[in-house]
Design a protein around this motif. Structure first.
Motif, short mmCIF file in Angstrom:
data_model
loop_
_atom_site.label_atom_id
_atom_site.label_comp_id
_atom_site.label_asym_id
_atom_site.label_seq_id
_atom_site.Cartn_x
_atom_site.Cartn_y
_atom_site.Cartn_z
N LEU A 36 108.82 -57.77 24.30
CA LEU A 36 109.58 -56.54 24.11
C LEU A 36 109.09 -55.45 25.05
O LEU A 36 109.90 -54.67 25.58
CB LEU A 36 109.48 -56.07 22.66
CG LEU A 36 110.12 -56.98 21.62
CD1 LEU A 36 109.88 -56.43 20.21
CD2 LEU A 36 111.59 -57.16 21.87
N VAL A 44 117.83 -58.42 21.93
CA VAL A 44 117.00 -59.59 21.66
C VAL A 44 117.72 -60.53 20.70
O VAL A 44 118.27 -60.09 19.69
CB VAL A 44 115.63 -59.18 21.06
CG1 VAL A 44 114.79 -60.40 20.72
CG2 VAL A 44 114.89 -58.24 21.99
N CYS A 68 111.84 -54.01 17.34
CA CYS A 68 113.02 -53.75 18.17
C CYS A 68 113.59 -52.37 17.87
O CYS A 68 113.93 -51.62 18.79
CB CYS A 68 114.09 -54.82 17.94
SG CYS A 68 113.71 -56.39 18.71
N LEU A 75 118.41 -56.41 17.67
CA LEU A 75 117.99 -57.78 17.39
C LEU A 75 119.08 -58.51 16.62
O LEU A 75 119.66 -57.95 15.68
CB LEU A 75 116.70 -57.80 16.56
CG LEU A 75 116.23 -59.18 16.07
CD1 LEU A 75 115.74 -60.03 17.24
CD2 LEU A 75 115.14 -59.03 15.02
#
Length: 121
Positions: A36, A44, A68, A75
């Motif tokens: 990240l 992601v 995130c 995410l």
């Protein structure tokens, strides 16, 4: 080290063992944190293996979602097994986590969430 790749659309895809044990949870979280940091605010997709979902894997998914959000990214989780999706949905209902059965549906959900009319989770 967790397997990962970045798609041509800039989506970071990380593969996580669904049967992750407690000892591997910290290593997985550390690796994900590094990915990240290297791919700041990239969307992601966390793709779970087809193994039965462990408590440590659920914990890692929730932690990844929080990382995130803190980083300003999005995410989506891929869980092919219906039982795994139900477990994650029950554990993350208040988190607004996107859980899909395929990588393409997860990527679509991320692109829809980044549209101007959508709100980030």
């Amino acid at each position: 080290m967790l397997p990962f790749n970045v798609t041509e659309n800039g989506v970071l895809i990380i593969r996580l063992r669904a049967d992750l044990d407690i000892a591997g949870r910290a290593a997985a979280a550390w690796a994900i944190d590094g990915y990240l940091a290297a791919h700041r605010s990239a969307p992601v997709v966390l793709e779970l293996s087809d193994a039965p979902l462990s408590t440590a894997a659920v914990s890692t998914v929730v932690r990844t979602h929080r990382m995130c959000r803190t980083a300003g990214g999005q995410l989506a989780v891929v869980a092919r097994a219906a039982d795994a999706r139900r477990t994650l949905e029950a554990q993350t209902a208040a988190e607004g986590l996107v859980i899909q059965p395929t990588r393409s549906l997860a990527a679509t959900a991320l692109s829809n969430a980044s549209a101007p009319v959508a709100t980030a989770a």
